[in-house]
Motif scaffolding. Structure first.
Motif, PDB file in Angstrom:
ATOM      1  N   ASN A 307     -30.063  16.001 -15.326  1.00  0.00           N
ATOM      2  CA  ASN A 307     -30.667  14.677 -15.485  1.00  0.00           C
ATOM      3  C   ASN A 307     -29.913  13.758 -16.456  1.00  0.00           C
ATOM      4  O   ASN A 307     -30.473  13.261 -17.443  1.00  0.00           O
ATOM      5  CB  ASN A 307     -32.135  14.785 -15.881  1.00  0.00           C
ATOM      6  N   PRO A 309     -28.959  10.632 -15.996  1.00  0.00           N
ATOM      7  CA  PRO A 309     -29.525   9.280 -16.172  1.00  0.00           C
ATOM      8  C   PRO A 309     -30.586   9.242 -17.265  1.00  0.00           C
ATOM      9  O   PRO A 309     -30.614   8.337 -18.086  1.00  0.00           O
ATOM     10  CB  PRO A 309     -30.124   8.945 -14.807  1.00  0.00           C
ATOM     11  N   GLN A 310     -31.436  10.275 -17.289  1.00  0.00           N
ATOM     12  CA  GLN A 310     -32.485  10.304 -18.313  1.00  0.00           C
ATOM     13  C   GLN A 310     -31.879  10.463 -19.710  1.00  0.00           C
ATOM     14  O   GLN A 310     -32.285   9.794 -20.663  1.00  0.00           O
ATOM     15  CB  GLN A 310     -33.459  11.453 -18.027  1.00  0.00           C
ATOM     16  N   GLN A 311     -30.902  11.318 -19.819  1.00  0.00           N
ATOM     17  CA  GLN A 311     -30.246  11.514 -21.129  1.00  0.00           C
ATOM     18  C   GLN A 311     -29.602  10.204 -21.593  1.00  0.00           C
ATOM     19  O   GLN A 311     -29.665   9.852 -22.768  1.00  0.00           O
ATOM     20  CB  GLN A 311     -29.180  12.605 -21.043  1.00  0.00           C
ATOM     21  N   ARG A 313     -30.509   7.195 -20.703  1.00  0.00           N
ATOM     22  CA  ARG A 313     -31.584   6.242 -21.047  1.00  0.00           C
ATOM     23  C   ARG A 313     -32.077   6.508 -22.460  1.00  0.00           C
ATOM     24  O   ARG A 313     -32.276   5.588 -23.248  1.00  0.00           O
ATOM     25  CB  ARG A 313     -32.753   6.391 -20.063  1.00  0.00           C
ATOM     26  N   ASN A 314     -32.275   7.789 -22.774  1.00  0.00           N
ATOM     27  CA  ASN A 314     -32.732   8.123 -24.130  1.00  0.00           C
ATOM     28  C   ASN A 314     -31.717   7.679 -25.173  1.00  0.00           C
ATOM     29  O   ASN A 314     -32.072   7.167 -26.239  1.00  0.00           O
ATOM     30  CB  ASN A 314     -32.942   9.629 -24.267  1.00  0.00           C
ATOM     31  N   LYS A 317     -31.893   3.855 -25.608  1.00  0.00           N
ATOM     32  CA  LYS A 317     -33.132   3.452 -26.293  1.00  0.00           C
ATOM     33  C   LYS A 317     -33.030   3.758 -27.786  1.00  0.00           C
ATOM     34  O   LYS A 317     -33.340   2.920 -28.630  1.00  0.00           O
ATOM     35  CB  LYS A 317     -34.307   4.224 -25.669  1.00  0.00           C
ATOM     36  N   TYR A 352     -20.892   6.701 -15.467  1.00  0.00           N
ATOM     37  CA  TYR A 352     -22.161   6.561 -16.200  1.00  0.00           C
ATOM     38  C   TYR A 352     -22.549   5.092 -16.381  1.00  0.00           C
ATOM     39  O   TYR A 352     -23.679   4.782 -16.742  1.00  0.00           O
ATOM     40  CB  TYR A 352     -22.071   7.202 -17.600  1.00  0.00           C
ATOM     41  N   HIS A 355     -25.852   3.661 -15.037  1.00  0.00           N
ATOM     42  CA  HIS A 355     -27.051   4.190 -15.720  1.00  0.00           C
ATOM     43  C   HIS A 355     -27.224   3.532 -17.088  1.00  0.00           C
ATOM     44  O   HIS A 355     -28.329   3.217 -17.502  1.00  0.00           O
ATOM     45  CB  HIS A 355     -26.927   5.706 -15.921  1.00  0.00           C
ATOM     46  N   GLU A 358     -28.395   0.001 -16.595  1.00  0.00           N
ATOM     47  CA  GLU A 358     -29.807   0.000 -16.208  1.00  0.00           C
ATOM     48  C   GLU A 358     -30.676   0.201 -17.456  1.00  0.00           C
ATOM     49  O   GLU A 358     -31.670  -0.477 -17.658  1.00  0.00           O
ATOM     50  CB  GLU A 358     -30.015   1.150 -15.202  1.00  0.00           C
ATOM     51  N   ALA A 359     -30.251   1.130 -18.293  1.00  0.00           N
ATOM     52  CA  ALA A 359     -31.039   1.419 -19.498  1.00  0.00           C
ATOM     53  C   ALA A 359     -30.992   0.256 -20.489  1.00  0.00           C
ATOM     54  O   ALA A 359     -31.906   0.081 -21.297  1.00  0.00           O
ATOM     55  CB  ALA A 359     -30.521   2.692 -20.152  1.00  0.00           C
TER      56      ALA A 359
END
Ligand SMILES: Nc1nc2c(ncn2[C@@H]2O[C@H](COP(=O)(O)OP(=O)(O)O)[C@@H](O)[C@H]2O)c(=O)[nH]1
Ligand SMILES: [Mg+2]
Length: 451
Positions: A307, A309-311, A313-314, A317, A352, A355, A358-359
């Motif tokens: 995952n 994309p999730q990493q 995004r974190n 943020k 990347y 992603h 997007e984030a």
């Protein structure tokens, strides 16, 4: 300094100038740290300028700076006492000696200048716009050559209303001059307040030892970290002065980590790739004129954990919401963003980018652009993953506070009494009108007209 460097990379070198106490300290600390580790490859040379003899003496002693890398100028040798107009004219009147010394230190042919200053003092606050004018005149008008001037401006601690006035004046002046191509190409704002908060949060153990040693503050008894931040007004007492100087010691290394990151993409090194190729001018071309940086060092990205994309995004943020160098609103709407993602080759992948973009979207105004820069190294051990985000004109609550403080101080001295009004000329060498215009400029720029 860097004899082995070939011509193309030499052309991309910059000259560092520290002006005033804060600016000179940052340059001094940067070079001292660099001398102990390795020379900063982008820095051709450096000069620390001040109108205060004692500050220069302290600086030379503390950072081991040779005399030829410092310059005392101005009329009094005791500084400007927060009068930015003096700061401005002292520099303008010393144009020849400043240029002469820069020349002796080998500034010919550099592609840009990085100028370090506080925004709330006098020498640096007033001297920075003057210095940029001098440099632009020298290069653009006489040599017909574009040079970039980047300012690293340190915002004051809270509740320093006189410094708030100076900060507003400096930002407005730097940007107004830009309209005539004589201003800063980019101003990076780093806030003492925010940096201190970061350091206190991240390095609690080390910091508590340091404060105990320096100020006999027992960290265990402190419940509210904010209460530690000196809230000095004009004419601060000795205790808050000592406190302030202990705090700047804490925040300077953090500020310098960012400076190092910001200058790094353009440095040519073996085993290093930069995509897309980047030069210092990119920041100025792609970003709004005032930016707030965020630096998330040593990111724990683990591709094998899945995952991605999730990493990512974190990571984004955390970088924007917890690692900015001036607090930004959560729903900050930056008008432009530049990010640099650097580290070992296996982690730094151009794919990347969608992603990350997007984030970053929640922090961007509609239609605003994001510019990526990937810096990858062959050697994975020596190069942790670092993520830098430059937010162009984000919403900064601190700027709102600064505008409010500045307005209050101006209001206090406005009005019919000529004796009260005397403050404008005496303390700032300025007028009520000039300061109100500056306040208006900064409020408009940051979209803060309804205060
Ligand atoms: N981060 C940091 N801030 C500093 C340092 N020295 C002074 N300051 C801040 O700079 C402001 C005062 O400006 P100063 O640089 O002393 O004025 P100048 O010498 O007249 O340009 C205050 O907001 C201080 O907190 C420093 O070494 N590092
Ligand atoms: Mg000072």
């Amino acid at each position: 300094m860097n004899e082995e460097i070939d011509e193309p990379s030499r052309a991309a070198e910059v000259f560092a100038i520290g002006i005033g106490e804060c600016g000179s300290n940052l340059v001094g600390a940067y070079l001292k740290q660099a001398r102990e580790q390795r020379l900063p490859p982008r820095i051709r040379g450096y000069l620390c300028l001040n109108t205060n003899r004692t500050d220069i003496q302290k600086l030379r002693q503390k950072y081991g700076i040779p005399k030829e890398n410092t310059l005392l100028y101005g009329e009094s040798e005791i500084g400007c006492g927060g009068n930015f107009t003096d700061g401005y004219y002292y520099a303008i009147k010393s144009k020849e000696i400043i240029i002469e010394q820069l020349k002796e230190l080998g500034y010919e042919g550099v592609s840009g200048f990085v100028i370090f200053t506080s925004t709330g003092g006098g020498t640096g606050c007033g001297g920075t716009p003057a210095l940029i004018e001098i440099l632009k005149e020298r290069f653009q008008e006489q040599e017909k050559r574009r040079v970039f001037t980047y300012v690293f401006g340190i915002l004051p601690f809270k509740d320093q209303s006189s410094e708030a006035v100076n900060t507003v004046w400096a930002l407005s002046t730097l940007l107004r001059a830009q309209l005539e191509d004589r201003g800063a190409d980019l101003v990076c704002l780093l806030s003492n307040r925010a940096m201190l908060r970061r350091v206190l949060a991240w390095r609690k153990g080390e910091v508590s030892d340091f404060l105990q040693r320096q100020l006999s503050i027992d960290f265990a008894k402190i419940t509210d970290v904010e209460s530690l931040v000196p809230s000095t007004t004009d004419g601060a007492d000795a205790v808050s002065k000592a406190q302030e100087s202990a705090f700047v010691e804490l925040v300077n290394p953090l500020a310098l980590r960012f400076v190092e990151q910001m200058l790094s993409p353009g440095v040519v090194e073996p085993g290093k790739d930069v995509f897309p190729t980047s030069d210092l001018a990119d920041y100025a071309r792609k970003l709004d004129p005032i930016v707030v940086p965020c630096l998330y060092s040593d990111v724990g990205l683990i591709p094998s954990a899945g995952n991605i994309p999730q990493q990512l995004r974190n990571m984004v943020k955390y970088a924007v919401e917890h690692c900015s160098f001036a607090e930004v609103d959560k729903d900050t709407t930056a008008s432009s963003i530049y990010y640099t993602f650097s580290g070992a080759r296996e982690f730094i992948r151009a794919e990347y980018d969608p992603h990350i973009k997007e984030a970053l979207r929640p922090y961007l105004a509609p239609g605003a652009a994001v510019t990526p820069c990937f810096v990858s190294y062959e050697d994975s051990d020596a190069n942790p993953i670092d993520f830098v985000v430059l937010l162009g004109l984000p919403k900064i609550p601190e700027i709102k506070d600064i505008i409010t403080s500045a307005t209050q101080l101006v209001d206090l001295h406005a009005g019919p009494s000529p004796l009260r009004r005397g403050w404008f000329r005496k303390s700032k060498g300025s007028s009520e009108e000039e300061l109100r215009t500056a306040i208006q400029d900064v409020a408009e720029l940051f979209g803060l007209l309804q205060l």
